[in-house]
Design a protein around this motif. Structure first.
Motif, PDB file in Angstrom:
ATOM      1  N   SER A 107      20.704 -88.827  27.678  1.00 13.25           N
ATOM      2  CA  SER A 107      21.646 -89.304  28.686  1.00 13.25           C
ATOM      3  C   SER A 107      21.416 -88.597  30.021  1.00 13.25           C
ATOM      4  O   SER A 107      20.815 -87.514  30.079  1.00 13.25           O
ATOM      5  N   GLN A 108      21.915 -89.207  31.096  1.00  5.90           N
ATOM      6  CA  GLN A 108      21.816 -88.579  32.410  1.00  5.90           C
ATOM      7  C   GLN A 108      22.598 -87.268  32.445  1.00  5.90           C
ATOM      8  O   GLN A 108      22.199 -86.303  33.103  1.00  5.90           O
ATOM      9  N   ALA A 109      23.719 -87.210  31.705  1.00  6.25           N
ATOM     10  CA  ALA A 109      24.503 -85.975  31.652  1.00  6.25           C
ATOM     11  C   ALA A 109      23.678 -84.838  31.065  1.00  6.25           C
ATOM     12  O   ALA A 109      23.763 -83.690  31.524  1.00  6.25           O
ATOM     13  N   THR A 110      22.876 -85.142  30.054  1.00  7.72           N
ATOM     14  CA  THR A 110      22.027 -84.111  29.443  1.00  7.72           C
ATOM     15  C   THR A 110      20.996 -83.621  30.453  1.00  7.72           C
ATOM     16  O   THR A 110      20.740 -82.411  30.570  1.00  7.72           O
ATOM     17  N   VAL A 111      20.386 -84.560  31.198  1.00  2.66           N
ATOM     18  CA  VAL A 111      19.417 -84.170  32.224  1.00  2.66           C
ATOM     19  C   VAL A 111      20.082 -83.254  33.253  1.00  2.66           C
ATOM     20  O   VAL A 111      19.518 -82.235  33.665  1.00  2.66           O
ATOM     21  N   SER A 112      21.303 -83.598  33.662  1.00  2.00           N
ATOM     22  CA  SER A 112      22.024 -82.790  34.647  1.00  2.00           C
ATOM     23  C   SER A 112      22.287 -81.389  34.122  1.00  2.00           C
ATOM     24  O   SER A 112      22.116 -80.394  34.841  1.00  2.00           O
ATOM     25  N   LEU A 113      22.697 -81.281  32.853  1.00  2.00           N
ATOM     26  CA  LEU A 113      22.956 -79.970  32.263  1.00  2.00           C
ATOM     27  C   LEU A 113      21.686 -79.128  32.217  1.00  2.00           C
ATOM     28  O   LEU A 113      21.710 -77.923  32.498  1.00  2.00           O
ATOM     29  N   VAL A 114      20.566 -79.743  31.868  1.00  2.23           N
ATOM     30  CA  VAL A 114      19.294 -79.016  31.817  1.00  2.23           C
ATOM     31  C   VAL A 114      18.892 -78.558  33.216  1.00  2.23           C
ATOM     32  O   VAL A 114      18.466 -77.415  33.423  1.00  2.23           O
ATOM     33  N   LEU A 115      19.032 -79.438  34.210  1.00  4.96           N
ATOM     34  CA  LEU A 115      18.653 -79.102  35.583  1.00  4.96           C
ATOM     35  C   LEU A 115      19.445 -77.921  36.122  1.00  4.96           C
ATOM     36  O   LEU A 115      18.910 -77.067  36.836  1.00  4.96           O
ATOM     37  N   ASN A 116      20.710 -77.867  35.791  1.00  5.72           N
ATOM     38  CA  ASN A 116      21.575 -76.820  36.320  1.00  5.72           C
ATOM     39  C   ASN A 116      21.630 -75.590  35.440  1.00  5.72           C
ATOM     40  O   ASN A 116      22.348 -74.628  35.750  1.00  5.72           O
ATOM     41  N   GLY A 117      20.878 -75.613  34.321  1.00  3.45           N
ATOM     42  CA  GLY A 117      20.830 -74.446  33.453  1.00  3.45           C
ATOM     43  C   GLY A 117      22.146 -74.130  32.799  1.00  3.45           C
ATOM     44  O   GLY A 117      22.437 -72.978  32.481  1.00  3.45           O
ATOM     45  N   ARG A 118      22.984 -75.148  32.586  1.00  2.00           N
ATOM     46  CA  ARG A 118      24.299 -74.910  32.007  1.00  2.00           C
ATOM     47  C   ARG A 118      24.379 -75.521  30.617  1.00  2.00           C
ATOM     48  O   ARG A 118      23.622 -76.432  30.270  1.00  2.00           O
ATOM     49  N   ALA A 119      25.319 -75.047  29.836  1.00  2.84           N
ATOM     50  CA  ALA A 119      25.583 -75.607  28.511  1.00  2.84           C
ATOM     51  C   ALA A 119      27.009 -76.120  28.472  1.00  2.84           C
ATOM     52  O   ALA A 119      27.936 -75.437  28.916  1.00  2.84           O
ATOM     53  N   ASP A 120      27.178 -77.328  27.998  1.00  3.64           N
ATOM     54  CA  ASP A 120      28.513 -77.916  27.881  1.00  3.64           C
ATOM     55  C   ASP A 120      29.117 -77.547  26.529  1.00  3.64           C
ATOM     56  O   ASP A 120      28.451 -77.592  25.500  1.00  3.64           O
ATOM     57  N   ALA A 121      30.407 -77.199  26.530  1.00  2.00           N
ATOM     58  CA  ALA A 121      31.047 -76.767  25.283  1.00  2.00           C
ATOM     59  C   ALA A 121      31.047 -77.877  24.232  1.00  2.00           C
ATOM     60  O   ALA A 121      31.027 -77.618  23.029  1.00  2.00           O
ATOM     61  N   ASP A 122      31.075 -79.139  24.704  1.00  2.00           N
ATOM     62  CA  ASP A 122      31.128 -80.268  23.773  1.00  2.00           C
ATOM     63  C   ASP A 122      29.752 -80.875  23.484  1.00  2.00           C
ATOM     64  O   ASP A 122      29.636 -81.789  22.672  1.00  2.00           O
ATOM     65  N   VAL A 123      28.738 -80.409  24.213  1.00  2.00           N
ATOM     66  CA  VAL A 123      27.392 -80.969  24.031  1.00  2.00           C
ATOM     67  C   VAL A 123      26.414 -79.830  23.819  1.00  2.00           C
ATOM     68  O   VAL A 123      26.171 -79.032  24.730  1.00  2.00           O
ATOM     69  N   ARG A 124      25.851 -79.748  22.649  1.00  2.02           N
ATOM     70  CA  ARG A 124      24.855 -78.719  22.360  1.00  2.02           C
ATOM     71  C   ARG A 124      23.480 -79.363  22.470  1.00  2.02           C
ATOM     72  O   ARG A 124      23.181 -80.351  21.802  1.00  2.02           O
ATOM     73  N   ILE A 125      22.648 -78.816  23.347  1.00  2.00           N
ATOM     74  CA  ILE A 125      21.325 -79.381  23.594  1.00  2.00           C
ATOM     75  C   ILE A 125      20.304 -78.647  22.739  1.00  2.00           C
ATOM     76  O   ILE A 125      20.138 -77.423  22.859  1.00  2.00           O
ATOM     77  N   ALA A 126      19.613 -79.381  21.875  1.00  2.00           N
ATOM     78  CA  ALA A 126      18.587 -78.773  21.023  1.00  2.00           C
ATOM     79  C   ALA A 126      17.450 -78.249  21.890  1.00  2.00           C
ATOM     80  O   ALA A 126      17.107 -78.847  22.911  1.00  2.00           O
ATOM     81  N   PRO A 127      16.839 -77.113  21.502  1.00  2.00           N
ATOM     82  CA  PRO A 127      15.740 -76.545  22.286  1.00  2.00           C
ATOM     83  C   PRO A 127      14.622 -77.542  22.533  1.00  2.00           C
ATOM     84  O   PRO A 127      14.047 -77.576  23.645  1.00  2.00           O
TER      85      PRO A 127
END
Length: 340
Positions: A13-33
């Motif tokens: 999702s675009q939200a996942t791309v945004s989280l990766v770009l900003n180096g942040r982790a969302d409490a409700d979305v865990r991004i696999a390495p």
């Protein structure tokens, strides 16, 4: 290339791309390495760069700092007076991850650039660093009232309120040299220079006068602007001063040259103290006694103060100590009258 393009390429999702770009982790979305690495690989492969306007909308800041100069200072050679100020500003901005925007479109009115003109681009930046010997008081008042955040390199008098600034402690540096001269036996002192107008000149004069009065020394003030150095030296000699304090380094060079031409010894017959670094070219073999202005540190700390203001801190005024230069042009008076 957009975040949506990166999302389609990597199947996220675009939200996942945004989280990766900003180096942040969302409490409700865990991004696999492996997902994070896939997104980063796509970013590297496509050369994607985040849109600064979009980032500003999200973060409310674009990490761009304006630099305004009230007089021409670019380009600036390594021997130029403004070089170290600009170097400190550049290094501090780089350290903090900010870009610099040079505000060079300001019109010139009465010999000085005006920052708040009709088409000024000041609000393209998060805030501005103001550099120059003299800044317009009306413009400073308007900036204090309406923003955006700004910091002056150099102390400024109040303009409807305290002006955020990082300056040099000229009164303390000048007073210290006056006390040193008096301790050597100098009882008649002359201040050569404007002594008023720009805060940097007025501050030097204030430190000179206060220290001379406190020490019980006789003192006088002589203007140098538009005057022949020989005529200035005649006035100094007629007043039987044994030590002169020059506001402008180049004036000290000119006075020393005139003294030597007349067979006078510097510092035996006349001691000369330079109150700061050269602001215009002046060649001499003398090692002047005086002080150095912490120019690079002033530029660096101005960026620090500005980013603090942008972040919501209150106005800050800093005065940095000057470094005394022992030199060889201040010595005990010989007692010989140069006029004889």
């Amino acid at each position: 290339m957009t975040q949506q393009d990166i999302a389609r390429m990597t199947g996220v999702s675009q939200a996942t791309v945004s989280l990766v770009l900003n180096g942040r982790a969302d409490a409700d979305v865990r991004i696999a390495p492996e997902t994070r690495e896939r997104v980063l690989a796509a970013i590297r492969a496509t050369g994607y760069v985040a849109d600064p306007v979009a980032r500003r909308l999200a973060d409310r800041h674009n990490r761009i700092l304006g630099v305004f100069t009230s007089e021409p200072v670019f380009p600036s050679s390594t021997g130029d007076f403004y070089h170290l100020f600009l170097l400190g500003i550049e290094q501090s901005a780089e350290h903090l991850g900010c870009d610099l925007l040079l505000l060079t479109s300001a019109p010139v009115v009465d010999g000085r650039r005006r920052l708040l003109h009709q088409d000024n681009r000041l609000r393209l930046a998060d805030g501005a660093i103001l550099l120059g010997r003299q800044l317009d008081r009306v413009e400073l008042t308007r900036l204090l009232a309406d923003g955006p955040p700004f910091v002056s390199v150099g102390r400024r008098d109040d303009a409807g309120g305290p002006v955020p600034c990082v300056g040099a402690d000229y009164p303390a540096a000048t007073a210290g040299l006056v006390r040193r001269a008096v301790a050597m036996g100098h009882r008649r002192l002359t201040y050569l220079g404007q002594g008023e107008g720009p805060e940097s000149h007025a501050d030097r004069m204030r430190g000179f006068r206060a220290a001379a009065v406190a020490a019980g020394a006789e003192w006088r003030h002589e203007q140098t602007a538009g005057r022949d150095p020989g005529a200035v030296l005649d006035t100094v000699i007629a007043g039987t001063s044994t030590a002169v304090f020059v506001e402008e380094y180049a004036d000290g060079v000119a006075i020393a040259a005139q003294a030597r031409h007349r067979g006078l010894d510097v510092p035996g017959d006349l001691s000369i103290v330079a109150l700061g670094d050269p602001t215009r070219p002046a060649s001499t073999d003398l090692d002047f006694t005086g002080f150095r202005i912490p120019r690079q540190q002033m530029g660096w700390q101005a960026v620090e103060v500005l980013t603090g203001l942008i972040g919501g801190s209150g106005p800050v005024q800093r005065l940095l100590p000057c470094e005394e230069v022992p030199g060889t042009t201040l010595a005990p008076p010989t007692g010989r009258n140069p006029a004889q």
